[in-house]
Design a protein around this motif. Structure first.
Motif, mmCIF file in Angstrom:
data_model
loop_
_atom_site.group_PDB
_atom_site.id
_atom_site.type_symbol
_atom_site.label_atom_id
_atom_site.label_comp_id
_atom_site.label_asym_id
_atom_site.label_seq_id
_atom_site.Cartn_x
_atom_site.Cartn_y
_atom_site.Cartn_z
ATOM 1 N N ASN B 130 0.855 -1.176 0.000
ATOM 2 C CA ASN B 130 0.000 0.000 0.000
ATOM 3 C C ASN B 130 0.904 1.244 0.000
ATOM 4 N N PRO B 131 0.777 2.131 -0.984
ATOM 5 C CA PRO B 131 1.674 3.291 -1.073
ATOM 6 C C PRO B 131 1.696 4.132 0.212
ATOM 7 N N ALA B 132 0.519 4.235 0.860
ATOM 8 C CA ALA B 132 0.457 5.027 2.100
ATOM 9 C C ALA B 132 1.310 4.388 3.194
ATOM 10 N N ASP B 133 1.359 3.067 3.199
ATOM 11 C CA ASP B 133 2.200 2.379 4.181
ATOM 12 C C ASP B 133 3.680 2.644 3.913
ATOM 13 N N ILE B 134 4.045 2.642 2.655
ATOM 14 C CA ILE B 134 5.446 2.921 2.306
ATOM 15 C C ILE B 134 5.793 4.366 2.703
ATOM 16 N N THR B 135 4.904 5.296 2.379
ATOM 17 C CA THR B 135 5.148 6.707 2.715
ATOM 18 C C THR B 135 5.318 6.897 4.215
ATOM 19 N N SER B 136 4.450 6.216 4.982
ATOM 20 C CA SER B 136 4.501 6.416 6.439
ATOM 21 C C SER B 136 5.732 5.767 7.077
ATOM 22 N N HIS B 137 6.500 5.019 6.289
ATOM 23 C CA HIS B 137 7.718 4.393 6.830
ATOM 24 C C HIS B 137 8.980 4.949 6.185
ATOM 25 N N THR B 138 8.825 6.020 5.407
ATOM 26 C CA THR B 138 9.964 6.529 4.634
ATOM 27 C C THR B 138 10.503 7.838 5.215
ATOM 28 N N VAL B 139 11.835 7.888 5.371
ATOM 29 C CA VAL B 139 12.513 9.112 5.796
ATOM 30 C C VAL B 139 13.727 9.300 4.886
ATOM 31 N N ASP B 140 13.809 10.475 4.289
ATOM 32 C CA ASP B 140 14.919 10.797 3.379
ATOM 33 C C ASP B 140 15.116 9.707 2.318
ATOM 34 N N GLY B 141 14.032 9.213 1.798
ATOM 35 C CA GLY B 141 14.104 8.231 0.716
ATOM 36 C C GLY B 141 14.365 6.807 1.149
ATOM 37 N N LYS B 142 14.590 6.575 2.459
ATOM 38 C CA LYS B 142 14.845 5.210 2.927
ATOM 39 C C LYS B 142 13.626 4.674 3.670
ATOM 40 N N VAL B 143 13.368 3.394 3.454
ATOM 41 C CA VAL B 143 12.190 2.779 4.090
ATOM 42 C C VAL B 143 12.643 2.025 5.349
ATOM 43 N N TYR B 144 12.015 2.380 6.463
ATOM 44 C CA TYR B 144 12.333 1.729 7.733
ATOM 45 C C TYR B 144 11.114 0.914 8.168
#
Lengths: 321, 421
Positions: B130-144
């Motif tokens: 889900n794109p929203a899930d990826i966005t909510s876990h992304t900082v400075d282009g990295k996914v945590y």
């Protein structure tokens, strides 16, 4: 080297005193025993108490968020934060209110129970056990029973059921701070848990009062009951009462479990330890500010202890009286 | 000769040994129950932290998945009670920290270097999330973090009770307050927002047309409409129409199932239990609009798996997370749909989840899609507490909402300065 040899050579031989060797051996033996028995505890004390205290004092001058090995020195900023944001000072007010209620009420209740059990002519051991048994219950377990069963806010909560018989609406004991019914829940659970322990202390003290005092008072015309209690029993219990009050104050300072478990997500009803928990170990994870609060609290406790020593005289030796 | 010969063990030796053992005792005790006992066939071991889920069978399921992993022995710590965050945060500072743990995306964890970026394992399947899930876990282009489940939260209601009281499904916050009033009887309260009422605080802010933070990471929750909504909450709180101090909190379906309330805020995870108990007498609706022109709101909670960046086995931990939460689709499906209902964050899994295709679960998915709002990674734990204190102070304690919001502003501002300068 010759120096040592010369000094040893010129040292007069010690006089042979009968039994001296045994005494030296005895002194060394008692020293060894001392270290065997106290050493492990001393090591534990240093590792688990003094080092953390020192570390905490060090942390209080750093910005230590989500870390206990910080590198940003902030001076007294954490102290300023704790003393100005109102939460920590509010917790001291909560403690004061709690202590003002719980100390005299527990004192009176435990003394009353002790007097009652002391005068019983039968089933004394049974009642002694009944009142003492809650002491064995954990604060957490008792708090959950109080919260989920006795003082639950729903219609089948035990207190609400009883009140319902008299046509009283359900009360949200813990959710609503106006009126502050939560004090009733907190005080009653602690009373249930600790009154029995202090009852035993008073019971022991009551049994140590010489019966001759009551006999002499009776001969002098003192009426049994309130007059005897006021002029003989109460003065004889002075030392125990002082100790009980001090223990109750210490216990009040350490209050945590029932406040933490009964009140969730509130801004009220937070004694100092709960406030420090939320600051340092809870959601905030601010070990610097939490440590500053702990240092302030420690200084406060030291001050109160010195003051109580000054006014109550507890802990002073006979020669200083 | 025996090593225990009395000639070898003079008094001083005994004393030294005793003192040594005594000193080691407490230290040994410190290391007890680390959860790191043994090792798998490879001799490697990992520790994972989970909070206690309310749905029956979840603990066994997680342990079953872990046991199926061949590359290491994975030990699970199933943390009960309400102090999961406290235990997690404090253990992350020690050598006994978990290698992997579930939590919500939070910038503080990343700034503190406590969680590792997972782009290398999530990158190849990023488009399937889900794109929203990826966005909510992304900082400075990295996914945590890898999202495990999405948990939409909304209102559940008893259709029969609303019909009996002549109440329509509320479309505004005012209508919700009126519904609570009409639905309250001597046996049933109209509405349950949770015992401390903080579970709806995000939804209330969103439904009032505001947000926690804006795009520039500035305070966005402090608006007149939010203050007005808080006043409605206060009115509901003092009206006697809210269920308060229930034995179980909002996340547990028992308040609705036991007939203590007519409407309850809860998560989709509780839907199977509610359906089993109430059958068709169950409906759902989002948090209604709390300001003119504002949309209703659904809070998309959920849990994600993170890797402890300071752990001893970071690479192995990442391999395990990849194996379980990216490769093993059967376990992900089982985890999302066999106990409570959760929406799988993987688009391919969500599309094939037949249990969510019809009836009430489908309605829940529809609310999730239409009104769902996700966690903001910059909204950290201290800010969460600050907003919860607004509810405590202005709704339960009676403080003027503006003053309560001002007090929160001070705390949130301090946090924002520390995070963004």
């Amino acid at each position: 080297m010759s120096t040592t040899t010369t000094r040893d050579a010129t040292r007069p031989a010690p006089a042979e005193v009968p039994g001296a060797g045994r005494r030296r051996k005895g002194v060394r033996g008692s020293t060894l025993s001392f270290w065997i028995f106290t050493g492990p505890f001393l090591i534990g004390l240093v590792i688990f108490v003094y080092i953390p205290i020192g570390w905490s004092a060090w942390l209080s001058f750093f910005e230590a968020r989500y870390t206990v090995t910080p590198d940003k020195f902030v001076g007294f900023e954490n102290y300023e934060l704790m003393l100005t944001n109102g939460d920590f000072t509010g917790s001291l007010v909560t403690f004061t209110v709690f202590a003002a209620i719980i100390v005299p009420v527990t004192w009176a209740l435990s003394l009353g129970l002790a007097l009652m059990v002391h005068r019983l002519r039968f089933m004394q051991a049974f009642f002694r056990s009944v009142f003492f048994l809650p002491t064995a219950c954990s604060f957490v377990a008792a708090s959950l029973i109080w919260k989920m069963s006795l003082f639950s806010g729903v219609r089948f909560g035990m207190m609400n059921t009883v009140l319902g018989w008299f046509g009283v609406e359900n009360i949200a004991w813990l959710a609503d701070p106006n009126p502050p019914w939560y004090w009733l829940v907190i005080v009653s659970v602690r009373l249930w848990l600790q009154a029995g322990f202090y009852m035993i202390l008073f019971l022991a003290a009551l049994q140590n009062i010489p019966p001759e005092l009551y006999e002499a008072a009776a001969i002098d015309g003192a009426r049994p009951g309130w007059q005897t209690f006021r002029h003989i029993t109460l003065p004889q219990l002075r030392a125990t009462s002082t100790a009980v009050i001090l223990l109750l104050l210490v216990a009040a300072y350490q209050a945590f479990d029932e406040f933490f478990n009964l009140l969730s997500k509130t801004t009220w009803g937070r004694p100092p330890l709960v406030e420090l928990y939320y600051t340092a170990l809870g959601d905030d994870q601010d070990y610097g500010a939490g440590s500053a609060g702990a240092v302030i609290l420690t200084l406060l406790i030291c001050m109160v202890t010195l003051l109580q020593g000054r006014f109550l005289g507890f802990g002073r030796g006979d020669d200083s009286k | 000769m025996s090593a225990l010969s009395s000639r070898n063990w003079d008094r001083r030796s005994v004393l030294r040994a005793t003192a040594g053992l005594a000193a080691l005792g407490p230290l040994a005790a410190c290391g007890g129950n680390t959860g790191r006992e043994g090792g798998g066939s490879s001799g490697k071991s990992l520790v994972q932290y989970f909070h206690a889920y309310g749905e029956a069978g979840t603990q066994e399921a997680i342990k079953r998945y872990a046991k199926a992993y061949d590359e290491a022995r994975v030990t699970t710590q199933w943390i009960t009670g309400t102090n999961f965050e406290s235990k997690l945060f404090s253990s992350l500072l020690t050598d006994n920290a978990p290698d992997v743990f579930e939590f919500h995306p939070q910038l503080q964890l990343i700034k503190s270097g406590q969680v590792a970026p997972l782009d290398d394992i999530i990158g190849p399947v990023k488009d399937d999330f889900n794109p929203a899930d990826i966005t909510s876990h992304t900082v400075d282009g990295k996914v945590y973090g890898v999202r495990m489940i999405d948990d939409p939260q909304f209102f559940f209601y008893r259709k029969s009770l609303l019909e009996k009281a002549g109440v329509e499904v509320p479309q505004t916050l005012e209508e919700l307050a009126e519904a609570a009033d009409k639905l309250t009887t001597d046996k049933v309260k109209g509405l349950f927002l949770g015992n401390n009422m903080v579970s709806t605080n995000y939804a209330l802010v969103w439904a009032a047309g505001a947000d926690q933070l804006n795009d520039k990471n500035e305070i966005a929750y402090h608006t007149d409409d939010v203050a007005a909504a808080l006043k409605v909450y206060r009115r509901m709180f003092t009206s006697g129409h809210l269920l308060l101090d229930a034995p179980a909190d909002y996340w547990d379906p028992s308040a609705l199932v036991q007939g203590l309330t007519a409407i309850q805020w809860c998560g989709m995870w509780a839907m199977p239990v509610m359906q089993k108990a109430l059958g068709d007498d169950l409906g759902v609706f989002p948090f209604p609009s709390a300001a003119s022109g504002a949309k209703p709101a659904v809070y998309n909670g959920g849990w994600s798996m993170f890797v402890n960046a300071k752990g001893k086995n970071v690479d192995l931990a990442k391999e395990y997370v990849k194996w379980l939460w990216i490769d093993q689709k059967k376990y992900q499906e089982d985890w999302a749909l066999s106990y409570g209902f959760h929406i799988p964050p993987r688009t391919s899994l969500a599309a094939s989840a037949t249990k969510l295709k019809s009836g009430l679960p489908a309605e829940g998915v529809k609310l999730f899609t239409e009104y769902g709002r996700f966690d903001n990674i910059s909204w950290t734990q201290a800010m969460i507490t600050a907003l919860e204190e607004v509810i405590a102070n202005s709704v339960r304690k009676g403080m003027d909402p503006e003053k309560a919001l001002d007090a929160a502003d001070v705390k949130v501002d301090r946090e924002l300065k520390k995070l963004f300068g």
